[in-house]
Design a protein around this motif. Structure first.
Motif, PDB file in Angstrom:
ATOM      1  N   SER A 124     -17.557  10.657 -17.309  1.00 51.72           N
ATOM      2  CA  SER A 124     -16.254  11.260 -16.996  1.00 51.72           C
ATOM      3  C   SER A 124     -15.661  10.661 -15.729  1.00 51.72           C
ATOM      4  CB  SER A 124     -16.407  12.777 -16.829  1.00 51.72           C
ATOM      5  OG  SER A 124     -16.869  13.376 -18.022  1.00 51.72           O
ATOM      6  N   ILE A 125     -16.509  10.503 -14.692  1.00 53.76           N
ATOM      7  CA  ILE A 125     -16.019   9.938 -13.428  1.00 53.76           C
ATOM      8  C   ILE A 125     -15.528   8.511 -13.619  1.00 53.76           C
ATOM      9  CG2 ILE A 125     -16.717   9.187 -11.119  1.00 53.76           C
ATOM     10  CD1 ILE A 125     -18.597  11.589 -11.029  1.00 53.76           C
ATOM     11  N   LEU A 126     -16.361   7.691 -14.270  1.00 57.71           N
ATOM     12  CA  LEU A 126     -15.984   6.298 -14.460  1.00 57.71           C
ATOM     13  C   LEU A 126     -14.767   6.163 -15.379  1.00 57.71           C
ATOM     14  CD1 LEU A 126     -19.486   4.584 -14.758  1.00 57.71           C
ATOM     15  CD2 LEU A 126     -17.988   4.771 -12.756  1.00 57.71           C
ATOM     16  N   ALA A 127     -14.692   7.019 -16.407  1.00 58.81           N
ATOM     17  CA  ALA A 127     -13.547   6.977 -17.321  1.00 58.81           C
ATOM     18  C   ALA A 127     -12.260   7.368 -16.587  1.00 58.81           C
ATOM     19  CB  ALA A 127     -13.780   7.904 -18.511  1.00 58.81           C
ATOM     20  N   THR A 128     -12.366   8.380 -15.715  1.00 59.07           N
ATOM     21  CA  THR A 128     -11.195   8.804 -14.939  1.00 59.07           C
ATOM     22  C   THR A 128     -10.722   7.698 -14.004  1.00 59.07           C
ATOM     23  OG1 THR A 128     -11.906  11.124 -15.003  1.00 59.07           O
ATOM     24  CG2 THR A 128     -10.322  10.505 -13.299  1.00 59.07           C
ATOM     25  N   ILE A 133      -7.025   3.094 -12.783  1.00 60.06           N
ATOM     26  CA  ILE A 133      -6.780   1.668 -12.564  1.00 60.06           C
ATOM     27  C   ILE A 133      -5.827   1.112 -13.618  1.00 60.06           C
ATOM     28  CG2 ILE A 133      -7.865  -0.613 -12.724  1.00 60.06           C
ATOM     29  CD1 ILE A 133     -10.214   0.459 -11.206  1.00 60.06           C
ATOM     30  N   ILE A 134      -6.106   1.443 -14.872  1.00 62.52           N
ATOM     31  CA  ILE A 134      -5.235   0.950 -15.954  1.00 62.52           C
ATOM     32  C   ILE A 134      -3.823   1.487 -15.782  1.00 62.52           C
ATOM     33  CG2 ILE A 134      -4.821   1.022 -18.442  1.00 62.52           C
ATOM     34  CD1 ILE A 134      -7.872   1.084 -18.801  1.00 62.52           C
ATOM     35  N   GLY A 135      -3.740   2.797 -15.465  1.00 63.82           N
ATOM     36  CA  GLY A 135      -2.425   3.391 -15.238  1.00 63.82           C
ATOM     37  C   GLY A 135      -1.712   2.742 -14.060  1.00 63.82           C
ATOM     38  N   GLY A 136      -2.480   2.454 -13.000  1.00 58.87           N
ATOM     39  CA  GLY A 136      -1.883   1.806 -11.829  1.00 58.87           C
ATOM     40  C   GLY A 136      -1.370   0.415 -12.156  1.00 58.87           C
ATOM     41  N   MET A 162      10.078  -3.850  -6.634  1.00 52.19           N
ATOM     42  CA  MET A 162       9.079  -4.905  -6.582  1.00 52.19           C
ATOM     43  C   MET A 162       8.023  -4.606  -5.515  1.00 52.19           C
ATOM     44  SD  MET A 162      11.511  -8.307  -7.045  1.00 52.19           S
ATOM     45  CE  MET A 162      10.126  -9.447  -6.937  1.00 52.19           C
ATOM     46  N   GLY A 163       8.493  -4.035  -4.393  1.00 55.29           N
ATOM     47  CA  GLY A 163       7.554  -3.646  -3.332  1.00 55.29           C
ATOM     48  C   GLY A 163       6.588  -2.580  -3.815  1.00 55.29           C
ATOM     49  N   LEU A 164       7.109  -1.599  -4.567  1.00 56.52           N
ATOM     50  CA  LEU A 164       6.249  -0.558  -5.122  1.00 56.52           C
ATOM     51  C   LEU A 164       5.213  -1.161  -6.078  1.00 56.52           C
ATOM     52  CD1 LEU A 164       8.796   2.340  -5.857  1.00 56.52           C
ATOM     53  CD2 LEU A 164       6.954   2.319  -4.146  1.00 56.52           C
ATOM     54  N   GLY A 165       5.672  -2.142  -6.863  1.00 52.92           N
ATOM     55  CA  GLY A 165       4.750  -2.802  -7.786  1.00 52.92           C
ATOM     56  C   GLY A 165       3.628  -3.510  -7.053  1.00 52.92           C
ATOM     57  N   LEU A 166       3.987  -4.196  -5.972  1.00 53.30           N
ATOM     58  CA  LEU A 166       2.966  -4.909  -5.193  1.00 53.30           C
ATOM     59  C   LEU A 166       2.012  -3.931  -4.491  1.00 53.30           C
ATOM     60  CD1 LEU A 166       5.150  -7.765  -3.625  1.00 53.30           C
ATOM     61  CD2 LEU A 166       3.458  -7.959  -5.463  1.00 53.30           C
ATOM     62  N   VAL A 167       2.551  -2.825  -4.018  1.00 53.21           N
ATOM     63  CA  VAL A 167       1.696  -1.800  -3.401  1.00 53.21           C
ATOM     64  C   VAL A 167       0.707  -1.251  -4.425  1.00 53.21           C
ATOM     65  CG1 VAL A 167       1.654   0.538  -2.434  1.00 53.21           C
ATOM     66  CG2 VAL A 167       3.319  -1.136  -1.598  1.00 53.21           C
ATOM     67  N   GLY A 168       1.221  -1.023  -5.637  1.00 50.83           N
ATOM     68  CA  GLY A 168       0.340  -0.524  -6.698  1.00 50.83           C
ATOM     69  C   GLY A 168      -0.785  -1.498  -7.004  1.00 50.83           C
ATOM     70  N   VAL A 169      -0.459  -2.784  -7.048  1.00 45.46           N
ATOM     71  CA  VAL A 169      -1.481  -3.803  -7.286  1.00 45.46           C
ATOM     72  C   VAL A 169      -2.511  -3.793  -6.163  1.00 45.46           C
ATOM     73  CG1 VAL A 169      -1.919  -6.285  -7.431  1.00 45.46           C
ATOM     74  CG2 VAL A 169       0.012  -5.286  -8.666  1.00 45.46           C
ATOM     75  N   GLY A 170      -2.025  -3.644  -4.932  1.00 39.22           N
ATOM     76  CA  GLY A 170      -2.935  -3.581  -3.792  1.00 39.22           C
ATOM     77  C   GLY A 170      -3.883  -2.402  -3.885  1.00 39.22           C
ATOM     78  N   ILE A 171      -3.356  -1.246  -4.289  1.00 37.03           N
ATOM     79  CA  ILE A 171      -4.189  -0.056  -4.432  1.00 37.03           C
ATOM     80  C   ILE A 171      -5.251  -0.265  -5.512  1.00 37.03           C
ATOM     81  CG2 ILE A 171      -4.190   2.373  -5.151  1.00 37.03           C
ATOM     82  CD1 ILE A 171      -1.433   2.620  -3.819  1.00 37.03           C
ATOM     83  N   VAL A 172      -4.846  -0.913  -6.595  1.00 35.78           N
ATOM     84  CA  VAL A 172      -5.798  -1.193  -7.675  1.00 35.78           C
ATOM     85  C   VAL A 172      -6.944  -2.061  -7.166  1.00 35.78           C
ATOM     86  CG1 VAL A 172      -6.118  -2.438  -9.851  1.00 35.78           C
ATOM     87  CG2 VAL A 172      -4.188  -0.876  -9.577  1.00 35.78           C
ATOM     88  N   PHE A 173      -6.599  -3.098  -6.406  1.00 39.88           N
ATOM     89  CA  PHE A 173      -7.635  -3.988  -5.878  1.00 39.88           C
ATOM     90  C   PHE A 173      -8.541  -3.266  -4.879  1.00 39.88           C
ATOM     91  CE2 PHE A 173      -5.029  -7.492  -7.516  1.00 39.88           C
ATOM     92  CZ  PHE A 173      -6.030  -8.295  -8.055  1.00 39.88           C
TER      93      PHE A 173
END
Length: 212
Positions: A124-128, A133-136, A162-173
């Motif tokens: 459950s934890i890993l799936a969440t 990540i996928i949603g991000g 575009m800035g929001l998109g890049l922030v989202g990518v950063g959070i994913v990483f």
């Protein structure tokens, strides 16, 4: 019926995951044990040590636990894969042991309950986290795409997207190493628990059988 020599030959086949030197050490140890205990028939050996498969599974579990401890003490990285491997051989070792005493039944019940619970919780934890990540990634890509579409007509709005998109990518990483760390911690905790259960189980079995 098999001879003691055939018993040891079968034990060696069951110990295929070990290298040749380790197999030789194990066979020498148990040959000496059989001679010291004055076991003269395969029936006596099986009554004392179990079938070749049962004994091999115990040996492989002991070896896996020892290797895990050596890696941990030497500072080597203990990967989730190695913990899963150790857990698997421990389960096989416990399941291959004849359940003849009440405490063994209790241990097996606790073991199965823990396996089911652990799989559900960790899954459950890993799936969440995976879903986050996928949603991000999807949301970041969407924001970046919208920003590209607006950059020529509404420059600052498009730039914001575009800035929001890049922030989202950063959070994913940032999340990816965190998930790897969490998976490592969870599987290490599982490994430690199974190692504890197996140690208690093995100690009681050894005392009952008079095996060192």
């Amino acid at each position: 019926m098999m001879t003691i020599e055939a018993y040891l030959d079968e034990l060696q086949r069951q110990l295929a995951p070990l290298d040749e030197d380790e197999q030789a050490d194990v066979l020498d140890f148990y040959l000496e044990y059989i001679e010291d205990a004055k076991l003269t028939t395969d029936a006596e050996v099986i009554a004392k040590l179990g079938t070749p498969r049962q004994l091999a599974r115990k040996i492989l579990a002991d070896h896996s636990i020892k290797q895990n401890e050596i890696n941990s003490e030497s500072g080597r990285q203990v990967t989730p894969k190695s913990n899963i491997s150790m857990i698997w051989v421990i389960i096989l070792a416990i399941l291959s042991t004849p359940v003849t005493i009440p405490i063994s039944i209790v241990i097996l019940l606790v073991l199965f309950a823990f396996v089911i619970t652990a799989v559900i919780i960790i899954g459950s934890i890993l799936a969440t986290l995976a879903a986050l990540i996928i949603g991000g990634i999807v949301l970041s890509a969407f924001c970046f795409y919208i920003g590209l579409g607006l950059i020529l007509t509404h420059f600052f709005v498009g730039l914001s997207y575009m800035g929001l998109g890049l922030v989202g990518v950063g959070i994913v990483f940032i999340l990816i190493p965190f998930i790897r760390l969490m998976a490592k911690v969870l599987f290490q905790a599982m490994g430690n628990f199974f190692r504890y259960i197996y140690t208690k189980f093995n100690d009681r079995r050894n005392r009952r059988q008079g095996v060192a």
